[in-house]
Structures are given as structure tokens and as C-alpha cells.
Enzyme design. Structure first.
Site, PDB file in Angstrom:
ATOM      1  N   CYS A  77      33.824  42.678  47.136  1.00 21.92           N
ATOM      2  CA  CYS A  77      33.950  43.820  46.747  1.00 21.92           C
ATOM      3  C   CYS A  77      35.449  43.896  46.394  1.00 21.92           C
ATOM      4  O   CYS A  77      36.459  43.585  47.175  1.00 21.92           O
ATOM      5  CB  CYS A  77      33.616  44.798  47.756  1.00 21.92           C
ATOM      6  SG  CYS A  77      34.140  46.384  47.421  1.00 21.92           S
ATOM      7  N   CYS A 196      34.537  45.332  39.312  1.00 23.89           N
ATOM      8  CA  CYS A 196      33.655  45.819  40.386  1.00 23.89           C
ATOM      9  C   CYS A 196      32.546  44.847  40.552  1.00 23.89           C
ATOM     10  O   CYS A 196      31.856  44.663  39.608  1.00 23.89           O
ATOM     11  CB  CYS A 196      33.332  47.180  40.352  1.00 23.89           C
ATOM     12  SG  CYS A 196      32.132  47.871  41.323  1.00 23.89           S
TER      13      CYS A 196
HETATM   14  N1  DGL Z   1      31.298  46.655  44.581  1.00 27.72           N
HETATM   15  C1  DGL Z   1      32.410  47.377  44.836  1.00 27.72           C
HETATM   16  C2  DGL Z   1      33.513  46.881  44.297  1.00 27.72           C
HETATM   17  O1  DGL Z   1      33.809  45.753  43.752  1.00 27.72           O
HETATM   18  C3  DGL Z   1      32.506  48.605  45.353  1.00 27.72           C
HETATM   19  C4  DGL Z   1      31.762  49.719  44.421  1.00 27.72           C
HETATM   20  C5  DGL Z   1      31.684  51.010  45.568  1.00 27.72           C
HETATM   21  O2  DGL Z   1      31.240  50.955  46.425  1.00 27.72           O
HETATM   22  O3  DGL Z   1      32.268  51.978  44.782  1.00 27.72           O
HETATM   23  O4  DGL Z   1      34.665  47.442  44.111  1.00 27.72           O
END
Ligand code: DGL
Length: 273
Positions: A77, A196
Site C-alpha cells: 500500500c 496506489c
Molecule cells: N491501496 C492503497 C495505496 O496504495 C490505499 C488505498 C486506500 O485505502 O485509499 O495507497
């Protein structure tokens, strides 16, 4: 005691986005086992503050370890990497911890128009970790167009509940339109960083809007190579085993179940923790 090299690698994200990293890890490391945790009870992270994301990152590590001993952690993440990985590393110096960052350096190197777009959560783009990364590239002649995509991770997450990708497509269209022109000509954005881990699952929609000449960059493969290299250096590579995968979620489980079967072509149960 079990040989540490035979333990799985823990992977977590706020939801299904980290599956884009898990997929790359499984391809690069077919002999490794993984425990994937979707923090679906507390998602999304992208519009939350640092204290919240840090608390969740700590909780995810604890939940993974309560489930099973892990030999390494992948923070799949960007938001949690930006806001929490330094503290996690300080608090767990014995555990190899890997994160994901928007691939802006490779993007600057790849762009021929010297104009790079970056899609990420607001929390990632506002983080000091990202701003420092950006600062180090200021000396290059690349212009970065940053776009926070509020709601996009959530729309990707919820698409099976809402019965289709029209919300995902609508948000992609809205955010790309705010960034300017895409293409190969001077002044156009020719490289788009997916900052993301949810966004690779909207690649089709994004590419249909930017046109095929625009290169989309995601971090899965480089992160997987780095994990492989460090496991080898530390003597932690799994020996003689077929990689297994376990799935956990802190909240509702059906999004993860659907995403795994749809994107990873796996039919696995999801356990709520
Ligand atoms: N998948 C996550 C990232 O890479 C988080 C997305 C979220 O929960 O807003 O930032």
C-alpha cells in the site's frame, strides 16, 4: 522451532489493491507462501491522517503475526508505506519490511516528453516521504503533474457490489481530464505513474482514456525482485515447497474473495480476523 525460511511472507493493504503486488510476488517467488490481509474494516486509508494509518499498519502486522509467524512483511500500500513504514521498521528491526512507492524515478527516466502524471491518494501525495522523493527529482527537467484520486480506490474495491466498472471509469475520466493532454507530442503526458496499489486494477479504463501510446507504470515487479534479493541475502528463501496463499480480512470478506478469483484466478476462502 520452525525454520524461519519456511514461514510465509505477510502482505497487507487497506483492501484488494495489494493483490497487484501479491500477483507480482507470486510470479517472482513461486516457492514462497503468503498470508494476505485486507484491512477492509478500516478502508480506505487514502483520505485518513497519519496517526490513523500508523495505528492500522501496526494492527495489521500484529494480526498477521497472531495468525502465523511471518519471515518478512510487504506493505502493499503506497499510503501506508508513505505514512507508517519508517515507524514499523524502527519498532521491528528484526523483520525485513518492504514497501511500495510511486515509481516517479523510473517514470522520469522513461518519459520522452519530460512530462509525467502521478495518480495517488491525497495522503500519499501530501506525505513528507513522497515530497522528499519528488524534491530529489527537481534537478531533472521532468515536470510532474500530481493528481489525488479521492474515491477511486474505494470504487475499485466496491465494483462487485455495484455491479460494474462505470463508477471506476467515471472517476478515471474525471481525474485524467484535470491533468491535461496525454500522448507523445511535446507538452503532453506520456508516462503515468499508478501510485496506489488499487489503480493497476483500473489499467484498462485508464489506458482507454489516455490512449495506448501512454506508458502506465506500477511497482509490483521491482518490489518482488527486491524481496527476492533480500530473502536470498538473509538466507530466508523457502526450500522445496510449493507456494501457498492464505487470505484474511478485518471487515467484509466478499470483495477480497471476488477480487482474488477475478484477478488472480484463485478460489480461496477468506477468513475474517
Ligand atoms: N491501496 C492503497 C495505496 O496504495 C490505499 C488505498 C486506500 O485505502 O485509499 O495507497
Amino acid at each position: 522451532m520452525k525454520d524461519a525460511s519456511q514461514c510465509p511472507i505477510g502482505v497487507f493493504d487497506s483492501g484488494v489493491g495489494g493483490l497487484s503486488i501479491l500477483q507480482a510476488l507470486q510470479q517472482q517467488l513461486p516457492g514462497e507462501s503468503f498470508v494476505y490481509l485486507a484491512d477492509s474494516g478500516f478502508a480506505p486509508y487514502g483520505e485518513r491522517d497519519e496517526a490513523f494509518v500508523l495505528e492500522r499498519a501496526r494492527a495489521c502486522l500484529t494480526l498477521l503475526r497472531q495468525h502465523q509467524a511471518i519471515k518478512a512483511l510487504v506493505v502493499a500500500c503506497n499510503t501506508a508505506t508513505a505514512l507508517a513504514i519508517s515507524v514499523l521498521r524502527q519498532e521491528n528491526p528484526e523483520l525485513p519490511i518492504f514497501g511500495v512507492e510511486p515509481a516517479i524515478k523510473p517514470a522520469a527516466a522513461a518519459s520522452l516528453t519530460h512530462k509525467v502524471g502521478v495518480l495517488a491518494t491525497a495522503a500519499t501525495l501530501q506525505s513528507s516521504k513522497f515530497l522528499e522523493l519528488l524534491d530529489r527529482l527537481q534537478a531533472t527537467d521532468t515536470e510532474f503533474v500530481l493528481q489525488a484520486c479521492e474515491g477511486l480506490a474505494d470504487a475499485i474495491e466496491q465494483q462487485w457490489q455495484t455491479g460494474g466498472n462505470s463508477a471506476v471509469l467515471g472517476l478515471c475520466r474525471q481525474y485524467l481530464a484535470q491533468m491535461g493532454a496525454f500522448g507523445n507530442a511535446a507538452g503532453q503526458i506520456d508516462t503515468l505513474v499508478l501510485g496506489c496499489t488499487h489503480y493497476p486494477f483500473a489499467s484498462r479504463e485508464l489506458q482507454s482514456l489516455t490512449g495506448m501510446s501512454v506508458r502506465l507504470l506500477e511497482p509490483g515487479a521491482p518490489v518482488a525482485k527486491r524481496v527476492q534479493q533480500v530473502l536470498m541475502e538473509k538466507g530466508l528463501t523457502a526450500q522445496n515447497q510449493d507456494g501457498q496463499c492464505q487470505l484474511l480480512a478485518t471487515g467484509e470478506t466478499s470483495n477480497l474473495q471476488q477480487a482474488v478469483s477475478h484477478w488472480l484466478n484463485l478460489s480461496l476462502p477468506v477468513r475474517q480476523v
